[in-house]
Design a protein around this motif. Structure first.
Motif, PDB file in Angstrom:
ATOM      1  N   ARG A 190       0.843  -1.197   0.000  1.00 39.21           N
ATOM      2  CA  ARG A 190       0.000   0.000   0.000  1.00 39.21           C
ATOM      3  C   ARG A 190       0.875   1.242   0.000  1.00 39.21           C
ATOM      4  O   ARG A 190       1.900   1.301   0.670  1.00 39.21           O
ATOM      5  N   SER A 227       0.063   5.674   0.092  1.00 31.80           N
ATOM      6  CA  SER A 227      -1.011   6.615   0.398  1.00 31.80           C
ATOM      7  C   SER A 227      -1.555   7.305  -0.841  1.00 31.80           C
ATOM      8  O   SER A 227      -2.716   7.680  -0.887  1.00 31.80           O
ATOM      9  N   GLU A 234      -2.976  -1.754  -3.062  1.00 31.14           N
ATOM     10  CA  GLU A 234      -3.850  -0.590  -3.208  1.00 31.14           C
ATOM     11  C   GLU A 234      -3.081   0.683  -2.933  1.00 31.14           C
ATOM     12  O   GLU A 234      -2.072   0.676  -2.245  1.00 31.14           O
ATOM     13  N   SER A 277      -4.104   5.601   4.633  1.00 30.67           N
ATOM     14  CA  SER A 277      -4.339   4.634   5.705  1.00 30.67           C
ATOM     15  C   SER A 277      -5.698   4.842   6.367  1.00 30.67           C
ATOM     16  O   SER A 277      -6.261   3.923   6.931  1.00 30.67           O
ATOM     17  N   ARG A 336      -9.969   0.766   2.850  1.00 33.98           N
ATOM     18  CA  ARG A 336      -8.942  -0.124   2.319  1.00 33.98           C
ATOM     19  C   ARG A 336      -9.567  -1.462   1.913  1.00 33.98           C
ATOM     20  O   ARG A 336      -9.500  -2.454   2.630  1.00 33.98           O
TER      21      ARG A 336
END
Length: 187
Positions: free
Chosen positions: A9, A11, A37, A41, A45
């Motif tokens: 992940r 941001s 993705e 955060s 998600r």
């Protein structure tokens, strides 16, 4: 048969190099499936949820860093509880922590607490710096994007474009378009 599953992940979508580095690292660790993705955060998600649903007893979840997985210590605790209940181990590569051992579980909680503390201290220093700069008249904040484009917004509106079309064309939110038209910003 157990699987090694990765989760990557970032941001924002601008963090291309960091995202690609995570994917390469996870594949090098033998991850047979990687959920990925690019979302804050605090955002929704969906891939993390899909990952947690996918994992089965005996599997190992691998992430490159703790902050790629958990928002804070409470969230980390929830995730570890979910993984433990499913019989899934968690391996964090940097720093090297593996929850399949008692020491790994202890280190995970300590590192999570330190990371949360460090983030809180950074935000406090940032707030103090901004307050000091404001008091000295040096802090102006950022100029809102839509304000800089107010004239273009009004021009496009006068040409008959919808607010949604204006927002899309100029890369601003519809709400910003409404404010620019309502308040008559000038640039």
């Amino acid at each position: 048969m157990s699987a090694i599953v990765g989760y990557a992940r970032t941001s924002t979508t601008e963090q291309v190099a960091g995202f690609e580095a995570q994917l390469e690292t996870l594949k090098a660790q033998g991850c047979t499936k990687v959920f990925q993705e690019q979302v804050s955060s605090v955002g929704d998600r969906l891939q993390l949820r899909a990952c947690l649903d996918y994992l089965r007893e005996g599997d190992t979840l691998v992430v490159t860093k703790l902050d790629r997985l958990a928002r804070n210590v409470a969230h980390l605790g929830e995730l570890v509880a979910t993984l433990t209940a499913k019989g899934v181990a968690l391996r964090i590569l940097d720093p090297a922590i593996d929850t399949s051992t008692a020491t790994g579980k202890l280190l995970l909680h300590i590192m999570g607490s330190i990371a949360e503390f460090e983030r809180a201290m950074m935000l406090e220093r940032q707030r103090e710096g901004i307050a000091k700069a404001k008091a000295e008249g040096r802090y102006k904040g950022r100029t809102p994007t839509a304000m800089r484009q107010a004239q273009s917004i009004r021009q496009l509106a006068s040409e008959g474009l919808t607010k949604a079309a204006i927002a899309q064309r100029l890369g601003v939110s519809e709400r910003s378009v409404y404010r620019a038209l309502k308040q008559g910003w000038s640039n």
